[in-house]
Each structure stands twice: as C-alpha cells, then as structure tokens.
Design a protein around this motif. Structure first.
Motif, PDB file in Angstrom:
ATOM      1  N   THR A  94     -44.523 -13.710-132.475  1.00 42.59           N
ATOM      2  CA  THR A  94     -44.975 -14.461-131.300  1.00 42.59           C
ATOM      3  C   THR A  94     -43.797 -15.296-130.798  1.00 42.59           C
ATOM      4  N   PRO A  95     -43.909 -15.899-129.619  1.00 43.60           N
ATOM      5  CA  PRO A  95     -42.815 -16.743-129.142  1.00 43.60           C
ATOM      6  C   PRO A  95     -42.616 -18.015-129.964  1.00 43.60           C
ATOM      7  N   PRO A 143     -37.534 -16.039-130.027  1.00 46.56           N
ATOM      8  CA  PRO A 143     -38.729 -15.206-130.227  1.00 46.56           C
ATOM      9  C   PRO A 143     -38.569 -14.332-131.466  1.00 46.56           C
ATOM     10  N   ARG A 152     -45.311 -10.748-125.698  1.00 44.66           N
ATOM     11  CA  ARG A 152     -45.313 -11.625-126.869  1.00 44.66           C
ATOM     12  C   ARG A 152     -43.899 -12.056-127.266  1.00 44.66           C
ATOM     13  N   SER A 153     -42.929 -11.777-126.409  1.00 48.12           N
ATOM     14  CA  SER A 153     -41.550 -12.147-126.732  1.00 48.12           C
ATOM     15  C   SER A 153     -40.860 -12.922-125.622  1.00 48.12           C
ATOM     16  N   MET A 181     -39.651 -15.905-123.925  1.00 46.18           N
ATOM     17  CA  MET A 181     -39.449 -17.338-124.125  1.00 46.18           C
ATOM     18  C   MET A 181     -39.526 -18.108-122.809  1.00 46.18           C
ATOM     19  N   VAL A 220     -43.074 -19.781-122.616  1.00 42.71           N
ATOM     20  CA  VAL A 220     -43.611 -20.540-123.739  1.00 42.71           C
ATOM     21  C   VAL A 220     -44.420 -21.732-123.248  1.00 42.71           C
TER      22      VAL A 220
END
Length: 390
Positions: free
Chosen positions: A15-16, A71, A294-295, A297, A300
């Motif tokens: 996850t980030p 990430p 899901r990566s 940044m 976030v």
C-alpha cells in the motif's frame, strides 16, 4: 517476557503507507530498552524460513525518512504459504536470532498466518509474543474502523474519477468504464462516489461485489444515462459477481506464476465495454489503472499516513505491555480523542472479511448511502474539484 530482539514481517499486497507503518515500528522499537535489535524478514515468511534477515536497527535516520515516504514494501512481501518444515526452520531462526517479539503487518491472510504461526510456536514450546498490524487497500479487515492503505487508494479512485469525468466532458466520449481493485469487496469502487457534488455528476453508475450484477439492468441503466446526459462514467470493482456468485468476468488462464488458488483477476471493464458496444451500439472505452491505484504516492491521504504510523507504534507498545496473539485496531475518528487504538484477538480478523454493511447499500445506480460517503470522506481527505465548463 525477558528482553530480546524484535522481528518485523510484511505480508500481502503493498500500500502507499505500508512503509510508514514499518518505519513507525522501528522508531518506536528504538525507544524500548527491552528490545535489542530490530530485524526484518525479507519477502515475509519466505524470508524467515530461508533466513533472509536484515538488521533495521542500524538504518540511518535519513534512510528511514525516505522509506516512510515510499510506496511498496521495503522489506519485500509475499503470499508464501509455509509447510510444517518451513515453520520448523522459522522457529529455529527465531531461536538463533534471539527473537522474542514478532510483528506481522498485513491483511486478513497475514493475520491468519500470524495466528497459525503462534499456535505452531506454542506446540513447539517456543515462547514468542506476536502482534498483528493491519494494512490493506481493500478495507476488509474485521474489527478495525478502517485499514491503513485504504484511504490513499480510495483517494486515487475518487480523484481519478473526477479527472476522468472532466476529460469525458471535454471531448464527448459516450461511455468510459473505470475498473478498480477489489477482489471480494467494493469499498474502493464505492469511494468513487466522493467525486459527486450534484445528482448528475460522475460516476453516474457504480457496481460492487456486495450487490449482484445484472447485465440487462446495467445496459438499461447505462442507456438511460447516455440518453439523458450524452455520456456516462461507470465505475466497476474488478470482483463484481452475478446473483449466483459467478464472476462477471475472469481470465480463462490463471497466472502460472501466481499464488496457488488465487487466480489473477481483472479485465471486467474491458469485457463490459465490448458488451456495451455490441448490445447498445455505443462507443465505449475502458480504464484499468490496476496496481497504480495502490502505489500512487501523489494521492496519499494524510489521515491514512497518520493511521499507518499509529498502528506501527501501537503494535510495539502492545508488545511491551505483554500483549500477544492480538491485532491493533483503529477506533472511529469520532472516538480518537479518547483512544485511537484498541486490541482484538488475531482470530477475529483471521476468521472473516468485512464487506460494506447492508445499511450502507442501495440496490441501483446510487450504490451507497450518504452515511457511507460521510464515513469515507475524512479518511480520503480533500479532493481537487474543478470549476464548471465555460
């Protein structure tokens, strides 16, 4: 328990804010006099089984700051399912390394693994404390109000929905279908509804695993939206199923290099775009960000970053308080003034996944209630909304 070393294991999908939790564990562990070295197993239980261990105690402060804002999984992750022989090697490595404290970071599967390993250690008469630290973009871990990783992935979905809707309106493309991650639950796809400010705003249609999908109803709803607005943005979870529980789309050949019994899914948006073109004669595109969701940044959530740090820190403190076979949980944001976290037995998240509750669901185009939106809004944080077209 006497003083000893601490070992950290990261498991499952990154996850980030996965590394935010890792760094928080290291920083808190360095403050504890009963913790000697802080170690990490590379690639989860696979690394512990093979003895692939890295010393985190010696990490420079600057390195930790960089890792916290990266990430992925700094230690590497896996969905490795150890055999009894693997577990025996794990226990021996723990003994050799004088490990007395273990933190498992992950989702439901990781918590099941932590619970099973704890039982194995008991049967082997090896004393070790085990604490679970939750993480998943799916938000499906039972007993915690929210899961670190979800807020940032949900912010990606909601903001991407907003941005895509502006593109769609600029050069009218009749239909675009945006596919989100979500194998069994629809928390991420449903978070796209945060993009709406007015009734006709995108996403006009949202489909999640919690509500059975009907192709005929989908086509009728989509046709009505396009007839009224001239275009439509549809959000679908990759794991949507029909009334019989059969996936709307799944790949014919599962990845041979993937996790056993966990076929690679995804592609439902492209499949549905073909259905739309064939059945309605409407030009339709599909969007599948996949793992980018899901990566990223850039998306976030600040609440998510804070939650990631909290659960890591509280995991170490729970160990120092003598807790074992427990998982750290986050309390609702409204209760944080009293106590941000609690502990539950590992058996709770290990036993079932949390779906969106029925009282937050609407069968139809709206999909989720305003209560769902109010729950997820502070977790996701501020979105960039745009001025109306000239």
């Amino acid at each position: 328990m006497s003083a000893g070393n601490l070992l950290v294991i990261q498991g499952g999908g990154p996850t980030p804010v996965f590394n935010t939790s890792l760094v928080s564990i290291v920083e808190e562990g360095l403050k504890q006099s009963r913790i000697g070295k802080i170690l990490g197993a590379r690639s989860g239980m696979k690394g512990l089984s093979s003895g692939d261990i890295v010393n985190l105690t010696s990490s420079a402060h600057a390195d930790l700051a960089s890792i916290a804002n990266s990430p992925g999984a700094a230690l590497g992750s896996s969905r490795f399912k150890p055999t009894d022989e693997d577990l025996e090697r794990c226990v021996q490595h723990l003994k050799d390394l004088e490990i007395r404290y273990l933190i498992f970071m992950g989702g439901n599967g990781t918590m099941r693994g932590a619970q099973a390993f704890g039982q194995f250690c008991d049967n082997a008469h090896f004393e070790v404390q085990i604490i679970g630290v939750p993480k998943t973009i799916d938000n499906d871990i039972a007993a915690t109000d929210r899961c670190p990783g979800f807020g940032s992935a949900a912010r990606f979905v909601a903001q991407s929905t907003l941005d895509l809707s502006m593109d769609l309106r600029s050069l009218p493309q009749p239909v675009s279908i945006f596919e989100t991650l979500g194998r069994d639950v629809g928390w991420l796809a449903a978070s796209a509804t945060l993009a709406r400010r007015r009734p006709d705003d995108a996403p006009q249609l949202v489909y999640i695993p919690e509500i059975p999908f009907s192709t005929s109803a989908f086509l009728a709803d989509l046709d009505a939206v396009v007839s009224r607005l001239g275009c439509a943005l549809v959000v679908v979870s990759e794991g949507i199923v029909d009334a019989g529980g059969t996936p709307v789309f799944e790949q014919i050949i599962a990845s041979r290099t993937g996790t056993p019994n966990r076929p690679l899914i995804g592609g439902v948006a492209q499949y549905l775009s073909g259905v739309v073109a064939e059945q309605l004669g409407i030009r339709c595109r599909s969007e599948k960000p996949g793992l980018i969701g899901r990566s990223s940044m850039a998306h976030v959530s600040e609440q998510d970053r804070s939650d990631g740090a909290i659960v890591g820190r509280e995991g170490v403190r729970a160990l120092m308080a003598g807790a074992t076979n427990k998982m750290v949980t986050l309390l609702p944001l409204s209760a944080q003034a009293a106590n941000a976290c609690d502990l539950v037995q590992l058996s709770t998240p290990a036993s079932f996944s949390r779906r969106i509750p029925d009282h937050w669901l609407i069968k139809g185009a709206d999909t989720v209630t305003q209560d769902f939106v109010e729950y997820v809004r502070p977790i996701v944080g501020q979105l960039s909304h745009y001025n109306s077209f000239l």
